[in-house]
Scaffold this active site. Structure first.
Site, PDB file in Angstrom:
ATOM      1  N   GLU A  71      26.057  45.989 -36.399  1.00 39.45           N
ATOM      2  CA  GLU A  71      26.225  47.455 -36.533  1.00 39.45           C
ATOM      3  C   GLU A  71      26.545  47.804 -37.996  1.00 39.45           C
ATOM      4  O   GLU A  71      27.516  48.503 -38.312  1.00 39.45           O
ATOM      5  CB  GLU A  71      27.298  48.013 -35.588  1.00 39.45           C
ATOM      6  CG  GLU A  71      27.217  49.516 -35.390  1.00 39.45           C
ATOM      7  CD  GLU A  71      28.391  50.095 -34.601  1.00 39.45           C
ATOM      8  OE1 GLU A  71      29.461  50.277 -35.175  1.00 39.45           O
ATOM      9  OE2 GLU A  71      28.221  50.350 -33.402  1.00 39.45           O
ATOM     10  N   HIS A  87      43.686  57.055 -24.216  1.00 39.22           N
ATOM     11  CA  HIS A  87      43.912  55.913 -25.116  1.00 39.22           C
ATOM     12  C   HIS A  87      45.404  55.595 -25.160  1.00 39.22           C
ATOM     13  O   HIS A  87      46.237  56.499 -25.032  1.00 39.22           O
ATOM     14  CB  HIS A  87      43.392  56.322 -26.504  1.00 39.22           C
ATOM     15  CG  HIS A  87      43.281  55.212 -27.501  1.00 39.22           C
ATOM     16  ND1 HIS A  87      44.382  54.613 -28.071  1.00 39.22           N
ATOM     17  CD2 HIS A  87      42.212  54.607 -28.078  1.00 39.22           C
ATOM     18  CE1 HIS A  87      43.991  53.684 -28.946  1.00 39.22           C
ATOM     19  NE2 HIS A  87      42.660  53.659 -28.959  1.00 39.22           N
TER      20      HIS A  87
HETATM   21  C1  UD1 Z   1      41.164  51.387 -33.582  1.00 39.00           C
HETATM   22  C2  UD1 Z   1      40.192  51.422 -34.764  1.00 39.00           C
HETATM   23  C3  UD1 Z   1      39.144  52.507 -34.536  1.00 39.00           C
HETATM   24  C4  UD1 Z   1      38.476  52.360 -33.177  1.00 39.00           C
HETATM   25  C5  UD1 Z   1      39.528  52.279 -32.087  1.00 39.00           C
HETATM   26  C6  UD1 Z   1      38.877  51.978 -30.771  1.00 39.00           C
HETATM   27  C7  UD1 Z   1      41.109  50.840 -36.958  1.00 39.00           C
HETATM   28  C8  UD1 Z   1      41.835  51.308 -38.141  1.00 39.00           C
HETATM   29  N1  UD1 Z   1      40.910  51.744 -35.977  1.00 39.00           N
HETATM   30  O1  UD1 Z   1      41.858  52.623 -33.591  1.00 39.00           O
HETATM   31  O2  UD1 Z   1      38.168  52.415 -35.558  1.00 39.00           O
HETATM   32  O3  UD1 Z   1      37.667  53.490 -32.959  1.00 39.00           O
HETATM   33  O4  UD1 Z   1      40.442  51.212 -32.385  1.00 39.00           O
HETATM   34  O5  UD1 Z   1      39.710  52.329 -29.710  1.00 39.00           O
HETATM   35  O6  UD1 Z   1      40.746  49.691 -36.888  1.00 39.00           O
HETATM   36  N2  UD1 Z   1      47.655  50.466 -28.302  1.00 39.00           N
HETATM   37  C9  UD1 Z   1      48.240  49.821 -27.236  1.00 39.00           C
HETATM   38  N3  UD1 Z   1      47.490  48.923 -26.515  1.00 39.00           N
HETATM   39  C10 UD1 Z   1      46.196  48.658 -26.808  1.00 39.00           C
HETATM   40  C11 UD1 Z   1      45.592  49.329 -27.891  1.00 39.00           C
HETATM   41  C12 UD1 Z   1      46.346  50.220 -28.635  1.00 39.00           C
HETATM   42  O7  UD1 Z   1      49.415  50.029 -26.926  1.00 39.00           O
HETATM   43  O8  UD1 Z   1      45.584  47.854 -26.109  1.00 39.00           O
HETATM   44  C13 UD1 Z   1      48.459  51.411 -29.099  1.00 39.00           C
HETATM   45  C14 UD1 Z   1      49.476  50.692 -30.006  1.00 39.00           C
HETATM   46  O9  UD1 Z   1      50.644  51.462 -30.091  1.00 39.00           O
HETATM   47  C15 UD1 Z   1      48.749  50.695 -31.349  1.00 39.00           C
HETATM   48  C16 UD1 Z   1      48.073  52.047 -31.295  1.00 39.00           C
HETATM   49  O10 UD1 Z   1      47.616  52.167 -29.953  1.00 39.00           O
HETATM   50  O11 UD1 Z   1      49.645  50.542 -32.435  1.00 39.00           O
HETATM   51  C17 UD1 Z   1      46.940  52.273 -32.253  1.00 39.00           C
HETATM   52  O12 UD1 Z   1      46.022  51.170 -32.262  1.00 39.00           O
HETATM   53  P1  UD1 Z   1      45.124  50.895 -33.578  1.00 39.00           P
HETATM   54  O13 UD1 Z   1      44.247  49.716 -33.317  1.00 39.00           O
HETATM   55  O14 UD1 Z   1      45.979  50.876 -34.776  1.00 39.00           O
HETATM   56  O15 UD1 Z   1      44.267  52.220 -33.710  1.00 39.00           O
HETATM   57  P2  UD1 Z   1      43.187  52.874 -32.768  1.00 39.00           P
HETATM   58  O16 UD1 Z   1      43.413  54.345 -32.815  1.00 39.00           O
HETATM   59  O17 UD1 Z   1      43.156  52.198 -31.468  1.00 39.00           O
HETATM   60  N1  UDP Z   2      35.549  52.677 -22.920  1.00 38.45           N
HETATM   61  C1  UDP Z   2      36.085  52.049 -21.797  1.00 38.45           C
HETATM   62  N2  UDP Z   2      37.141  52.628 -21.153  1.00 38.45           N
HETATM   63  C2  UDP Z   2      37.688  53.800 -21.549  1.00 38.45           C
HETATM   64  C3  UDP Z   2      37.144  54.435 -22.700  1.00 38.45           C
HETATM   65  C4  UDP Z   2      36.083  53.846 -23.370  1.00 38.45           C
HETATM   66  O1  UDP Z   2      35.588  51.001 -21.385  1.00 38.45           O
HETATM   67  O2  UDP Z   2      38.641  54.268 -20.906  1.00 38.45           O
HETATM   68  C5  UDP Z   2      34.436  52.025 -23.651  1.00 38.45           C
HETATM   69  C6  UDP Z   2      33.233  52.884 -23.972  1.00 38.45           C
HETATM   70  O3  UDP Z   2      32.277  52.856 -22.923  1.00 38.45           O
HETATM   71  C7  UDP Z   2      32.703  52.234 -25.245  1.00 38.45           C
HETATM   72  C8  UDP Z   2      33.956  51.753 -25.924  1.00 38.45           C
HETATM   73  O4  UDP Z   2      34.958  51.653 -24.909  1.00 38.45           O
HETATM   74  O5  UDP Z   2      31.909  51.092 -24.962  1.00 38.45           O
HETATM   75  C9  UDP Z   2      34.351  52.747 -26.996  1.00 38.45           C
HETATM   76  O6  UDP Z   2      35.655  52.495 -27.420  1.00 38.45           O
HETATM   77  P1  UDP Z   2      36.464  53.552 -28.246  1.00 38.45           P
HETATM   78  O7  UDP Z   2      36.056  54.925 -27.883  1.00 38.45           O
HETATM   79  O8  UDP Z   2      37.902  53.181 -28.065  1.00 38.45           O
HETATM   80  O9  UDP Z   2      36.087  53.197 -29.760  1.00 38.45           O
HETATM   81  P2  UDP Z   2      34.951  53.663 -30.790  1.00 38.45           P
HETATM   82  O10 UDP Z   2      33.628  53.394 -30.185  1.00 38.45           O
HETATM   83  O11 UDP Z   2      35.183  55.103 -31.086  1.00 38.45           O
HETATM   84  O12 UDP Z   2      35.231  52.840 -31.989  1.00 38.45           O
END
Ligand code: UD1
Ligand code: UDP
Length: 376
Positions: free
Chosen positions: A124, A243
């Site tokens: 990607e 999320h």
């Molecule tokens: C990250 C990515 C973003 C992607 C997204 C997909 C970066 C900077 N950002 O953002 O590009 O679109 O993931 O979802 O890499 N948390 C949990 N459990 C989990 C996941 C997250 O508790 O399984 C909470 C934690 O408090 C964590 C916060 O979410 O600190 C933010 O997670 P982080 O990976 O920093 O940012 P995302 O917004 O998830």
């Molecule tokens: N997705 C999922 N469960 C959810 C929300 C999203 O399985 O509750 C999947 C969605 O189909 C896609 C991926 O997670 O394949 C997208 O993840 P996210 O939106 O967190 O990240 P981004 O694509 O914006 O980086």
């Protein structure tokens, strides 16, 4: 002539979308043990949301760094991932480090490989808004990763052109489609075989928002727009798998949590989310992956962002950029919910992001590449 040893791939995964989009590659490589040896290196940037994706696709990491902290900052993710991946590379010498997309795990994985002089393949590749603050920090993550990588796998010809404009050589680039569409079609087929898909009774919006640019006021505005739509469409229901980020929950829960026609759920496992997309009428999202997947299911998408690195769905007419402006969100959603002709125009099923065969193209290209033991 003896067969060469299998090509050793270290596939770095940290977040939910990386697991979805790299699973097809890992599974296809594992199905060819004569050609590939695969290690999945998990940074654990996400914890629960990653675990459920790995489980659905049956991926077992060789190493799990488990770096996630509540409300983590970008420096922590970068340092902990870089350190952990580097330690693993000190003891393992893959032929390629494979990274996907634009998360901080992606960039840290590429940088760790570069410091070990191991070639990087970027899945990607080439998505650009040309604005380094939007999406933040993803735009710079993917630019930096692109300039580290030896091989680039853009999903579309537009993404390839972005790389060419940055001076990357044409013979290091191969347009493959997006591996996320491989994952989607595989999962959707499985769901159809098990009759796990149904249709909503009455109009239903599927909503997701998590991007850092939308934290705070923009996310409040998005929720307000949804409340207005619920007022003006008495039969409308909204499903929002929220999320796990505390920054998302602190806004969304108080604003939408009490509404009788809003279902706030935990993040869904991938097959359940695919089923939720399939049953929805309309999708409102700031997710990159979701806007790529929706056209395969014939669902119009309103994209809750100001800029996009994915213009293809807009050009194809299946997605529309509406930002976090409540008036715009309400106007466009209203039209789609009230005007069948407008809805039909956006509900096309041509997917500009892939045909479900991206992973195979990537593996073929990796096998064809001259074997190198180190970066020159
Ligand atoms: C990250 C990515 C973003 C992607 C997204 C997909 C970066 C900077 N950002 O953002 O590009 O679109 O993931 O979802 O890499 N948390 C949990 N459990 C989990 C996941 C997250 O508790 O399984 C909470 C934690 O408090 C964590 C916060 O979410 O600190 C933010 O997670 P982080 O990976 O920093 O940012 P995302 O917004 O998830
Ligand atoms: N997705 C999922 N469960 C959810 C929300 C999203 O399985 O509750 C999947 C969605 O189909 C896609 C991926 O997670 O394949 C997208 O993840 P996210 O939106 O967190 O990240 P981004 O694509 O914006 O980086």
């Amino acid at each position: 002539m003896t067969n060469p040893r299998p090509l050793h791939l270290a596939v770095v995964i940290g977040t939910r979308p990386e697991a979805v989009k790299l699973a097809p590659l890992v599974l296809a490589a594992q199905a060819q043990p004569e050609h590939f040896k695969v290690d999945v290196v998990s940074t654990g940037q996400h914890r629960e949301m990653l675990a459920s994706m790995l489980a659905w696709f049956g991926l077992r990491p060789s190493v799990s760094l488990d770096i996630m902290k509540p409300n983590q900052n970008l420096a922590h993710i970068t340092m902990a991932s870089l350190g952990g991946i580097s330690d693993w590379l000190d003891h393992n010498r893959p032929d390629w480090v494979i990274v996907q997309g634009d998360t901080t795990t992606t960039f840290a994985g590429a940088l760790a490989a570069f410091y070990h002089r191991i070639p990087v393949a970027h899945v990607e590749a080439g998505l650009r808004t040309h604005n380094k603050l939007s999406p933040y920090p993803e735009e710079l993550n993917r630019v930096m990763t692109g300039h580290i990588a030896t091989l680039h796998f853009p999903p579309t010809s537009g993404a390839r052109d972005n790389l060419l404009r940055e001076g990357l050589s044409a013979d290091s680039i191969e347009v493959t489609g997006n591996t996320g569409i491989d994952a989607l079609l595989w999962t959707h087929n499985k769901l159809e075989q098990t009759s796990h898909t149904d249709q909503a009774h009455g109009p239903e919006i599927l909503l997701t928002t998590h991007r850092r640019e939308n934290h705070g006021d923009p996310m409040r505005d998005i929720c307000q727009a949804v409340l207005t739509l619920l007022d003006t469409h008495p039969d409308l229901r909204v499903h929002f798998p929220v999320h796990l980020s505390p920054k998302v929950r602190e806004v969304v829960m108080p604003l939408l949590g009490e509404h009788p026609r809003v279902r706030l759920s935990e993040p869904l496992d991938y097959p359940d989310f695919v089923a939720a997309m399939a049953r929805s009428t309309l999708i409102l999202t700031d997710s990159g992956g979701v806007q790529e997947e929706a056209p395969s299911l014939g669902k119009p998408v309103l994209v809750l962002r100001d800029s996009t690195e994915r213009p293809e769905a807009m050009q194809a007419g299946t997605a529309l950029l509406v930002g976090a402006d409540p008036a715009r969100i309400v106007r466009e959603a209203d039209t789609l919910l009230s005007d069948p002709a407008a809805y039909a125009r956006m509900a096309g099923t041509q997917n500009p992001y892939g045909d479900g065969h991206a992973a195979g193209r990537i593996l073929k290209r990796l096998l064809a590449h001259p074997r190198t033991t180190t970066l020159p």
